[in-house]
Design a protein around this motif. Structure first.
Motif, PDB file in Angstrom:
ATOM      1  N   GLY A  69       3.296  -9.123   4.140  1.00 45.79           N
ATOM      2  CA  GLY A  69       3.128 -10.270   5.028  1.00 45.79           C
ATOM      3  C   GLY A  69       3.357  -9.869   6.469  1.00 45.79           C
ATOM      4  O   GLY A  69       3.455  -8.689   6.805  1.00 45.79           O
ATOM      5  N   ASN A  91       2.729  -3.861   4.807  1.00 50.27           N
ATOM      6  CA  ASN A  91       1.907  -3.596   3.626  1.00 50.27           C
ATOM      7  C   ASN A  91       2.137  -2.156   3.200  1.00 50.27           C
ATOM      8  O   ASN A  91       3.220  -1.607   3.428  1.00 50.27           O
ATOM      9  CB  ASN A  91       0.424  -3.882   3.915  1.00 50.27           C
ATOM     10  CG  ASN A  91      -0.099  -3.125   5.132  1.00 50.27           C
ATOM     11  OD1 ASN A  91       0.482  -2.124   5.553  1.00 50.27           O
ATOM     12  ND2 ASN A  91      -1.189  -3.596   5.698  1.00 50.27           N
ATOM     13  N   ASN A 659       1.376 -21.004   4.805  1.00 50.49           N
ATOM     14  CA  ASN A 659       1.291 -19.871   3.888  1.00 50.49           C
ATOM     15  C   ASN A 659       1.761 -20.296   2.503  1.00 50.49           C
ATOM     16  O   ASN A 659       2.915 -20.681   2.320  1.00 50.49           O
ATOM     17  CB  ASN A 659       2.152 -18.703   4.394  1.00 50.49           C
ATOM     18  CG  ASN A 659       1.663 -18.168   5.724  1.00 50.49           C
ATOM     19  OD1 ASN A 659       0.464 -18.045   5.946  1.00 50.49           O
ATOM     20  ND2 ASN A 659       2.592 -17.854   6.613  1.00 50.49           N
ATOM     21  N   HIS A 663      -0.046 -14.988  -1.249  1.00 48.74           N
ATOM     22  CA  HIS A 663      -0.745 -14.558  -0.034  1.00 48.74           C
ATOM     23  C   HIS A 663      -1.985 -15.390   0.266  1.00 48.74           C
ATOM     24  O   HIS A 663      -2.979 -14.885   0.773  1.00 48.74           O
ATOM     25  CB  HIS A 663      -1.105 -13.071  -0.124  1.00 48.74           C
ATOM     26  CG  HIS A 663       0.059 -12.205  -0.485  1.00 48.74           C
ATOM     27  ND1 HIS A 663       1.164 -12.074   0.327  1.00 48.74           N
ATOM     28  CD2 HIS A 663       0.297 -11.443  -1.598  1.00 48.74           C
ATOM     29  CE1 HIS A 663       2.035 -11.256  -0.259  1.00 48.74           C
ATOM     30  NE2 HIS A 663       1.537 -10.870  -1.420  1.00 48.74           N
ATOM     31  N   TYR A 725      -2.860  -7.026  -1.925  1.00 46.86           N
ATOM     32  CA  TYR A 725      -2.197  -5.775  -1.582  1.00 46.86           C
ATOM     33  C   TYR A 725      -2.125  -4.889  -2.818  1.00 46.86           C
ATOM     34  O   TYR A 725      -1.667  -5.309  -3.887  1.00 46.86           O
ATOM     35  CB  TYR A 725      -0.781  -6.039  -1.064  1.00 46.86           C
ATOM     36  CG  TYR A 725      -0.744  -6.797   0.237  1.00 46.86           C
ATOM     37  CD1 TYR A 725      -0.818  -6.127   1.458  1.00 46.86           C
ATOM     38  CD2 TYR A 725      -0.627  -8.184   0.253  1.00 46.86           C
ATOM     39  CE1 TYR A 725      -0.773  -6.808   2.663  1.00 46.86           C
ATOM     40  CE2 TYR A 725      -0.593  -8.885   1.450  1.00 46.86           C
ATOM     41  CZ  TYR A 725      -0.664  -8.193   2.647  1.00 46.86           C
ATOM     42  OH  TYR A 725      -0.630  -8.886   3.834  1.00 46.86           O
TER      43      TYR A 725
END
Length: 791
Positions: A69, A91, A659, A663, A725
């Motif tokens: 994030g 990440n 959010n 994600h 991710y």
């Protein structure tokens, strides 16, 4: 539209079927800002998360198991001021983060300091907004274009038509802004820029390179000159000294490839290349103009040692706009009648050398900027006959700039002083058919060299516990264009800012100052038919700024501000032909300033701005702003004030991004702006065959300047983001729906020739076309699918 949405959903399911989210790690170093030595036992935490770490003897820290994030870090240490960093994306390739801390000699014991995303700056306690990575990436309707992102802030108007991103701040024109990239001045930040102004349809800077942006709608630092309305100060990311990575982005108008990493142990790099596909898209949509562009950016940073570093960066673009001939329809016919073909090349390259000498930091900045602008137009777009040529413009602007700066800090005091030198070269060859009271031809060449200089200094004071801050500054600029501009005392720019904490969370701040801006080079280099510079008597345009603001921060995540402002303009360049200031032009393609001007106009803009911001870390980013204002000008100090072209009277924006787990994020933005004033046509003049053929569009009746006003306009933008991710890569999708309600903007009807001469028997100078009005209405749903991949 259905196929578009179905395709986007299929891509999402394909990605989620194999997605495996990996927790990230943050590595970094904490050093003393002045000694450049590492600090041990500094407490570093991720804002909004329980994870944290302490630095070792080498000042290094590692924080494990961070969910992917966008985060900030907070560093605290006994005897030092708590630091709240910019935003970073965590990440699989989180960059190495260096944090600089400043000693607080009056901090005798450990205290609790609450981090805040709303920084206070001594020199600019009002009219400053810091834009972070979260806003740049996810503001609905902006497509990561900074000029559109800042339209969410108080005092910033937006173009309802949608194809321009001109920066209109507090009732000022699009030519009143300046831009800086890591301390290097950039003449413009847009493709297809209007020469003499700064606006355009598409941003030139790749958002993937930006760390954050400081947006000043007033109270500019003394080191940032030649601006009257706003300053955009971009801070670029540093390349990653630990990893090399590549990121590909498919956006609304272009495909981009960026890379960052390191070259050896001392040098990091950033590089970006973008290629647009607007020409293909506009042709499919049946639009009369077909723009295409390519741009590239790079940044190299070498740290020779702890005390010396060199940054070299560059930014450039190639623009081509052709006409989509053969389209049918009156609207297309009208645009094709006056739009020229445009070819532009622009670049800026520069370097910043910085030396850290304890509490003194010296920097040397050297840069060179270049703009080559060419416009070509034939009557009826028929280039088979030379006599059909109505415009052939070729213009080049080049400027080399040198700035020497020193910043010294002693406990509560900070002194910043510097000197600037610039060498400008301007050339222009213009052939143009113009119609004033009769048809004439402008055909001139000009070559102009100008040397300009500037001096500045500011002294800042920060009281105990930052309860009271004050700043005194002065700047002066000059050049050798004429004898008046050489005299530095005529452009003396004093300014003062103060801020006081009335109670916990309550701040009262104010600013007053005088600012100057040089007229555009297109005006300084303009010549008449005899080859004489006709604007030699021009002066610097000046504006006095006064602002008073009250801020309330009930907690670390919420802020409510109210700010009143007043801007008083003097020595504004006034067009001799049409009697309106140059500042009221510049929101269309082409060139501004290449005409006879006199520095006699005056103006004023005043209003009040309200803004509410609420940041729930890792959850919600909510902002709402409301501005009521007036923007007016008059032809002389004894004239009557009239509404300027930017007098929309009110602007309201509300945007929020939430959010969700896994994600996902969803953003909404509502925008509502008052109707802009407009000037009716001079039908009698426009209908003349010679007049119409000279420019292919109607002429305005400036005796009724801005006597009419359009209706207000509102729209809703929606954006949905999803990021996946993996262990070694990241894949992101976004769907941006601009104007999801398909709201229609009713514009002024356009006056157009039918091509039929009503009195062919009359002499050519008296012949007239039969005219007609075309109703103008714009506004449609614009869906955009964006894809990003980073490895």
């Amino acid at each position: 539209m259905k196929k578009f949405i179905v395709g986007w959903i299929c891509l999402w399911w394909l990605a989620i079927a194999v997605a495996w989210a990996q927790n990230g790690r943050i590595e970094g170093t904490v050093i003393d800002r002045f000694t450049r030595k590492p600090l041990e036992l500094v407490n570093v935490v991720v804002v909004g998360l329980p994870q944290g770490s302490s630095t070792d003897a080498e000042g290094k820290f590692v924080i494990e198991q961070i969910p992917p994030g966008i985060y900030r870090l907070q560093a605290s240490f006994l005897g030092y001021k708590t630091v709240y960093t910019a935003e970073y994306r965590v990440n699989h390739l989180t960059p190495h983060i260096q944090i600089e801390m400043e000693e607080d000699e009056e901090m005798l014991g450990e205290v609790t300091v609450t981090a805040t995303p709303f920084p206070r700056v001594t020199e600019s306690p009002v009219s400053l907004r810091v834009i972070g990575l979260q806003e740049i990436e996810k503001v609905p309707g902006a497509n990561r274009d900074i000029s559109r992102v800042v339209q969410n802030y108080p005092g910033v108007a937006f173009s309802p038509i949608g194809y321009r991103n001109d920066l209109i701040v507090r009732g000022g024109g699009p030519s009143e802004n300046s831009f800086y990239l890591d301390g290097i001045e950039i003449p413009n930040i847009n493709h297809f820029s209007t020469q003499g102004a700064s606006g355009g349809p598409v941003g030139l800077i790749d958002a993937d390179l930006i760390r954050n942006v400081r947006f000043y709608s007033g109270s500019f630092p003394v080191s940032r000159g030649n601006a009257l309305s706003s300053v955009l100060d971009f801070q670029l990311r540093d390349g990653d000294m630990e990893h090399n990575s590549v990121k590909a982005t498919l956006g609304a108008s272009e495909v981009a490839l960026t890379s960052n990493g390191h070259l050896g142990k001392k040098t990091s790099y950033l590089v970006s290349v973008r290629q647009s596909y607007l020409q293909m898209l506009f042709k499919i949509l049946g639009l009369p103009f077909l723009p295409a562009y390519t741009d590239a950016s790079f940044k190299l940073k070498t740290r020779f040692n702890a005390y010396n570093e060199l940054t070299i960066l560059g930014l450039g673009g190639i623009d081509r706009m052709k006409l989509n001939l053969g389209l049918e329809g009156e609207d297309a016919e009208y645009l094709l009648s006056y739009l020229p073909e445009i070819n532009q090349e622009t670049f800026t390259v520069g370097g910043v050398y910085r030396h850290y000498a304890g509490r003194h930091v010296q920097s040397v900045t050297l840069s060179h900027s270049y703009l080559n602008n060419r416009n070509l137009k034939y009557r009826d777009n028929d280039d088979s006959r030379p006599e059909n040529l109505t415009l052939n413009l070729g213009s080049v602007e080049q400027e080399t700039q040198l700035r020497l700066d020193n910043t010294s800090t002693w406990e509560r005091w900070k002194l910043d002083a510097g000197i600037e030198l610039g060498y400008l070269q301007y050339t222009n060859h213009t052939y143009q058919r113009v119609y004033g009271n009769s048809l004439s031809v402008t055909d001139y060449r000009t070559a102009l060299d100008i040397i300009r200089w500037g001096l500045y200094a500011s002294l800042n004071y920060t009281g105990v516990d930052e309860r009271f801050t004050a700043s005194l500054g002065v700047r002066t600029d000059g050049n050798n264009y004429n004898s008046r501009m050489k005299e530095l005392w005529r452009q003396l720019s004093p300014r003062m800012s103060v801020s006081y904490r009335l109670a916990d969370g309550w701040y009262l701040s104010g600013h007053m100052g005088l600012y100057y801006q040089l007229p555009p080079y297109t005006a300084l280099g303009f010549k008449d038919a005899d080859g004489m510079y006709v604007n030699r008597s021009l002066k610097y345009t000046s504006v006095t700024q006064e602002s008073l603001g009250l801020a309330w921060r009930p907690n670390e995540s919420m802020e409510l501000t109210a700010e009143g402002f007043y801007k008083g303009y003097d020595h504004m360049p006034l067009s001799v032909v049409d009697g309106i200031p140059l500042a009221c032009k510049g929101n269309d393609y082409g060139v501004v300033g290449n005409e006879r001007l006199v520095s006699v106009a005056q103006g004023r803009a005043y209003g009040v701005e309200l803004m509410f911001r609420w940041l729930l870390r890792q959850k919600l980013n909510l902002a709402s702003s409301l501005t009521f204002f007036k923007s007016e000008f008059r032809q002389s100090d004894s004239g009557e004030y009239l509404p300027s072209a930017w007098d929309n009277q009110f602007i309201w924006n509300a945007s929020g991004t939430y959010n969700f787990p896994k994600h996902w994020s969803v953003g909404l933005r509502v925008s509502w702006i008052g109707g802009s004033p407009y000037t009716p046509y001079d039908v009698d003049k426009s209908s003349l065959v010679e007049a119409w053929d000279a420019q292919g569009r109607g002429y305005y009746d400036y005796t009724r300047y801005n006597a009419e006003r359009l209706s207000s306009y509102a729209k809703l933008d929606v954006r949905v983001d999803k990021v996946f991710y993996w262990k070694k890569c990241m894949l992101g999708f976004y769907l941006d729906l601009q104007n999801i309600t398909a709201s229609k903007l009713k514009q002024a009807d356009v006056l157009m020739s039918t091509g039929v001469i009503e009195n062919p028997e009359a002499p050519l100078s008296e012949q007239r076309y039969v005219m007609k009005y075309l109703p103008q209405e714009s506004g449609t749903l614009l869906p955009t699918l964006g894809i990003t991949f980073e490895y």
